[in-house]
Scaffold this active site. Structure first.
Site, PDB file in Angstrom:
ATOM      1  N   ASP A 123      73.709  56.476  54.488  1.00 21.28           N
ATOM      2  CA  ASP A 123      74.947  56.830  53.798  1.00 21.28           C
ATOM      3  C   ASP A 123      74.998  56.533  52.302  1.00 21.28           C
ATOM      4  O   ASP A 123      75.357  57.379  51.503  1.00 21.28           O
ATOM      5  CB  ASP A 123      76.121  56.133  54.474  1.00 21.28           C
ATOM      6  CG  ASP A 123      76.372  56.667  55.875  1.00 21.28           C
ATOM      7  OD1 ASP A 123      75.419  57.160  56.496  1.00 21.28           O
ATOM      8  OD2 ASP A 123      77.505  56.577  56.349  1.00 21.28           O
ATOM      9  N   SER A 517      84.414  57.889  57.828  1.00 16.73           N
ATOM     10  CA  SER A 517      83.025  58.131  58.178  1.00 16.73           C
ATOM     11  C   SER A 517      82.807  59.631  58.290  1.00 16.73           C
ATOM     12  O   SER A 517      83.729  60.389  58.601  1.00 16.73           O
ATOM     13  CB  SER A 517      82.706  57.460  59.515  1.00 16.73           C
ATOM     14  OG  SER A 517      81.527  57.982  60.072  1.00 16.73           O
TER      15      SER A 517
END
Length: 609
Positions: A123, A517
């Protein structure tokens, strides 16, 4: 003609000491004068997306050496957002992006490296390295570890493809037995690689293809497939060629800032909207553009979101479709090809591997190419065997998915929706904007009016959801979770997953100055700017207020009059912009320093000094 940067430490009598140290790393007389290439790895045993990268740096290094360069590898940190989720560890995720960017700058500038190969995956690692590449502006090629294979589970008579989010949802659903939950847990993440849906990691690795800084297939071919090895080998060869073109031929067109122009950033955002990418990509593209000194803003994103259709729906937006399915349909080059045919791209921009994006699409888009090697590359399939080893299988689909009417990737005529997969909303609760992943929102709630339930932290909201305190028609407001207020702008995957597990995924909204997310779906509105800690109106919402959300018209509105808003602001300013209740949260010195210098999500949460 520019000198090699490394000449600073490799030439001249006064650099005898430095050369002595270089010799101690293995360099010989004939190496002084060759380009020194930094192999920026991010191997760690903490993160499944990075657990297989240990030997891949040396794989790239060997190709660099063979091509006439000198390879020097170093490592950055990597935080696993999934493991850090749901506790104070998530406070460190977004700040790690800046730390990664700084560490790359420190190592590359301290040792005068000439160019870089960035081996990233998850990420914040790809964004951090991307920010560093834009900041340093030396030749670079990105190559990621690749997506994880989707999990498979036999559940109540049927086999289904699953991912990490499925395991989280069933764990919070009391209708599943402990044994069934355990089966989902064991099956959700079967291999090395970044989580298998269109979550943040895979979204960012796809966007590097659109930016022109990585090779075709970088975002889509699974980590386990032998064909992914070709990307690493090619990256090692290519970076030496790029370094020589710049330093020996004075060709600045191959520098990151020459490739990742405003047109390229708009192409990347266009792709993101079309594929329903993670909302976190907005933060990261804004931050990378800031480092590149490119004037790319929320206004550009808003404009693009109004005219770019959704051409692909991948988990979490469509639970049975994962990155391996996108690859079979031609990967990112196929989506870019459809966008080009719809006249939604600037294909004149350069890439690291072809003169222009048009040239790349002519070669790599499975609809327009006739190259059997390209067809074979995109037939690369998952192996179906749990493993932590890269390139460990060589299985192929029997056919490609070239169906642009009903397939995984659609053409513009048969788009999943004419409106894009991301939208920027504005209103009195978000004067500088907020973001929603429309690709994950059910059509029935594109317009939603609900009653505010206000929480001063993610933890308090989760407790209320699991305690069945949230009802259909509620708008869950989570504040003081922005870049400064958190600090660190936590992801809200648990609240969205738990709402879904309670059967409220289509009956509630969630609004926050935090973020989501890439695995989040539903009416989840994040990045509310200004954040509460900066005096944003989200800090003035009270339980029982009515909030109107209108995605088609791009608005979000707190239904109170101006006088009431002004009164609340006066009262709050007297108290100070901080949570009403003290939170059980340890904020370290490192996080306090981050909070002092970060900006709002509308600016990419970049640092201001």
């Amino acid at each position: 003609m520019p000198d090699y940067r490394s000449k600073t430490s490799t030439h001249g009598r006064n650099m005898a000491g430095a050369r002595g140290l270089w010799r101690a790393t293995g360099m010989k007389d004939e190496d002084f004068g060759k380009p020194i290439i930094a192999v920026v790895n991010s191997f760690t045993q903490f993160v499944p997306g990075h657990v297989h990268l240990k030997d891949l740096g040396q794989l790239v290094a060997a190709e660099i050496q063979a091509a006439g360069g000198v390879a020097k590898e170093f490592n950055t940190i990597a935080v696993d957002d999934g493991i850090a989720m749901g506790h104070d560890g998530m406070l460190y995720s977004l700040p790690s992006r800046d730390l990664i960017a700084d560490s790359v700058e420190y190592m590359v500038n301290a040792h005068c490296a000439d160019a870089m190969v960035c081996i990233s995956n998850c990420d914040k690692i790809t964004p951090g390295m991307l920010m560093a590449a834009m900041r340093l502006n030396i030749p670079v090629v990105f190559v990621s570890g690749g997506p994880m294979e989707a999990g498979k589970v036999k559940f109540r008579g049927d086999e289904k493809a699953i991912d990490l989010v499925d395991a989280m949802v069933v764990a919070a659903d009391d209708s599943y037995t402990d044994e069934e939950v355990a089966e989902f847990e064991r099956s959700a993440c079967p291999t090395c690689g970044s989580c298998s849906g269109m979550f943040t990691a895979n979204s960012m690795n796809c966007l590097t293809e659109a930016l022109g800084l990585s090779l075709p297939g970088n975002g889509s071919i699974v980590a386990t497939h032998a064909n992914r090895k070709k990307l690493f080998l090619k990256a090692g060869q290519l970076i030496v060629e790029l370094a020589k073109r710049y330093y020996e031929q004075n060709d600045a067109s191959i520098l990151p800032r020459s490739i990742a122009t405003k047109a390229a950033f708009k192409n990347a955002m266009t792709l993101d909207i079309a594929m329903g990418g993670s909302t976190n990509t907005v933060l990261h593209l804004l931050a990378a553009a800031n480092e590149a000194e490119v004037d790319f803003t929320m206004d550009d994103i808003d404009e693009l979101s109004r005219r770019v259709p959704v051409l692909s729906k991948v988990a979490p937006a469509k639970q049975d479709v994962h990155m391996e399915d996108v690859h079979r349909a031609g990967g990112i080059m196929a989506i870019l090809g459809e966008l080009d045919r719809a006249n939604l791209l600037d294909v004149s921009v350069p890439t690291v591997h072809e003169k222009t994006l048009k040239d790349a699409l002519d070669k790599w888009d499975i609809i327009r190419t006739e190259d059997p090697e390209v067809y074979e590359f995109y037939r690369s399939s998952p192996g179906g065997v749990p493993t932590q080893v890269a390139f460990s299988q060589n299985r192929y689909y029997s056919t490609l998915d070239g169906d642009r009417e009903k397939g995984v990737i659609r053409n513009a005529e048969h788009a999943f929706s004419k409106d894009g997969g991301l939208a920027v909303l504005y209103g009195n609760i978000a004067l500088d904007g907020c973001i929603v992943k429309t690709a994950g929102v059910d059509e029935s709630i594109l317009k939603f009016t609900g009653t505010a339930r206000v929480f001063e932290s993610q933890d308090a909201a989760v407790e209320a959801i699991l305690g069945n305190e949230i009802k259909a028609g509620d708008v869950v407001v989570i504040r003081y979770e922005g870049p400064r207020g958190g600090p660190g702008m936590q992801e809200m995957l648990y609240p969205t997953s738990y709402l879904k597990s309670k059967g409220l995924g289509k009956d509630c909204a969630l609004v926050t100055d935090g973020r989501f997310s890439g695995g989040s779906s539903g009416l989840s509105i994040g990045h509310v700017s200004p954040e509460a800690a900066e005096g944003g109106a989200i800090g003035l919402v009270e339980d029982g207020d009515t909030i109107e959300i209108d995605i088609p018209n791009r608005t979000i509105h707190l239904n109170i009059d101006d006088a009431t808003m002004a009164h609340r602001r006066t009262v709050q300013e007297a108290k100070g912009w901080h949570p009403k209740e003290e939170r059980k949260r340890k904020v370290s010195k490192a996080l306090k320093v981050y909070a002092m210098h970060t900006t709002s999500a509308a600016k990419g949460a970049v640092r201001v000094l």
